[in-house]
Design a protein around this motif. Structure first.
Motif, short mmCIF file in Angstrom:
data_model
loop_
_atom_site.label_atom_id
_atom_site.label_comp_id
_atom_site.label_asym_id
_atom_site.label_seq_id
_atom_site.Cartn_x
_atom_site.Cartn_y
_atom_site.Cartn_z
N ASP A 16 -5.89 1.34 -9.54
CA ASP A 16 -5.84 0.37 -10.64
C ASP A 16 -4.43 0.28 -11.21
N LEU A 19 -2.40 -1.97 -8.96
CA LEU A 19 -2.71 -3.36 -9.26
C LEU A 19 -1.97 -3.82 -10.52
N MET A 199 -1.60 -4.27 -0.48
CA MET A 199 -1.61 -5.26 -1.56
C MET A 199 -0.54 -6.32 -1.33
N ILE A 230 -9.46 -4.11 -0.56
CA ILE A 230 -8.84 -5.29 -1.18
C ILE A 230 -9.59 -6.56 -0.77
N ASP A 233 -13.17 -6.32 -2.66
CA ASP A 233 -13.21 -6.32 -4.12
C ASP A 233 -12.23 -7.29 -4.77
N HIS A 234 -11.21 -7.69 -4.02
CA HIS A 234 -10.17 -8.56 -4.60
C HIS A 234 -9.80 -9.63 -3.57
N ASN A 236 -9.38 -12.71 -3.81
CA ASN A 236 -8.28 -13.53 -4.32
C ASN A 236 -7.43 -12.62 -5.19
N LEU A 237 -6.48 -11.94 -4.57
CA LEU A 237 -5.68 -10.95 -5.28
C LEU A 237 -4.83 -11.59 -6.37
N ASP A 239 -5.69 -13.97 -8.38
CA ASP A 239 -6.54 -14.08 -9.56
C ASP A 239 -6.76 -12.72 -10.21
N THR A 240 -6.95 -11.69 -9.39
CA THR A 240 -7.11 -10.34 -9.93
C THR A 240 -5.91 -9.95 -10.77
N LEU A 241 -4.71 -10.17 -10.24
CA LEU A 241 -3.49 -9.79 -10.96
C LEU A 241 -3.33 -10.61 -12.24
N LYS A 243 -5.55 -11.70 -14.16
CA LYS A 243 -6.53 -11.31 -15.18
C LYS A 243 -6.29 -9.92 -15.77
#
Length: 252
Positions: A16, A19, A199, A230, A233-234, A236-237, A239-241, A243
């Motif tokens: 985490d 990220l 990542m 990744i 769970d992510h 669309n990385l 969008d994850t970043l 948020k």
């Protein structure tokens, strides 16, 4: 996650943080819409580099820092003729970044001339210090600046070299100069570095199948685990970043 699902190569807290560090880097470097390339050991520019200076130019061109004023110097160390694997923590530095009001200087150990991949990793790390100068504290605060510098070098597309050549970096002051130097162990573990490399690949749409063979054999399974998690769970990385609440990391 099911009992047969991929397991993270690092703790969930460390994953985490990686990220969050990527989210912070995209913010402070204003890279939200930028595609960052990947530098790999089979790059023809690296193969054609026959001196430390020409190798440094390849790395800084890759990092889009060709016009950043910096002076490259070789360190007059005591282990220039030693194999790099024999260099231990506490030895003379393998690389340093320093700056005063007028210029930046990156130094490298002569021992690294026998290991171009390790020299590439050192140049990437020291250039990452240059990139982050004046950018403020990373997620988790100033105590994690060295970890964030490792992460920044991976973010800039040099993760394979960092993972394969992990080593120690520390801050120093000497009169009017201040900066950073590296020795034999990394602040981020090899496992954390391969997670960050996965990542960076996902964020920029790079083919992980082309990256994996360049990692040390024992790191490839960890890279695959990180890639699968990744993807799961992510997906669309970006969008994850976007948020991630970086303020939540201020006092961690």
């Amino acid at each position: 996650m099911g009992i047969f699902g991929a397991k993270l190569p690092v703790s969930r807290d460390e994953f985490d943080w990686l990220l969050a560090c990527f989210a912070w880097l995209r913010l402070v470097l204003d890279d939200e819409e930028k595609h960052i390339g990947f530098l790999l050991p089979d790059d023809s520019r690296l193969r054609d580099a026959t001196t430390a200076g020409s190798l440094f130019d390849v790395v800084r061109h890759h990092c889009e820092m060709a016009d950043w004023p910096v002076k490259l110097e070789q360190i007059d160390d005591d282990f220039r003729q030693s194999d790099i694997s024999e260099v231990k923590e506490g030895s003379d530095p393998l690389g340093t970044y320093s700056a005063n009001a007028e210029e930046a200087i990156i130094q490298y150990s002569g021992a690294l001339l026998r290991n171009p991949d390790a020299l590439t990793a050192t140049f990437a790390h020291e250039l990452a210090h240059y990139v982050l100068a004046g950018r403020g504290d990373p997620p988790g605060g100033p105590d994690l600046m060295e970890h964030a510098t490792d992460c920044a070098a991976v973010y800039l597309g040099c993760g394979v070299f960092l993972a394969n050549s992990a080593r120690h970096f520390e801050q120093f002051t000497d009169g009017e100069w201040s900066g950073w130097r590296s020795s034999a162990a990394g602040y981020l573990s090899e496992q954390a570095l391969v997670c960050a490399t996965a990542m960076a690949a996902a964020l920029n749409g790079h083919d992980t199948n082309a990256i994996e063979p360049h990692l040390k054999p024992y790191l490839r399974s960890d890279f695959r685990k990180a890639r699968k998690i990744i993807e799961r769970d992510h997906a669309n990385l970006q969008d994850t970043l976007a948020k991630i609440d970086l303020l939540a990391w201020t006092y961690q």
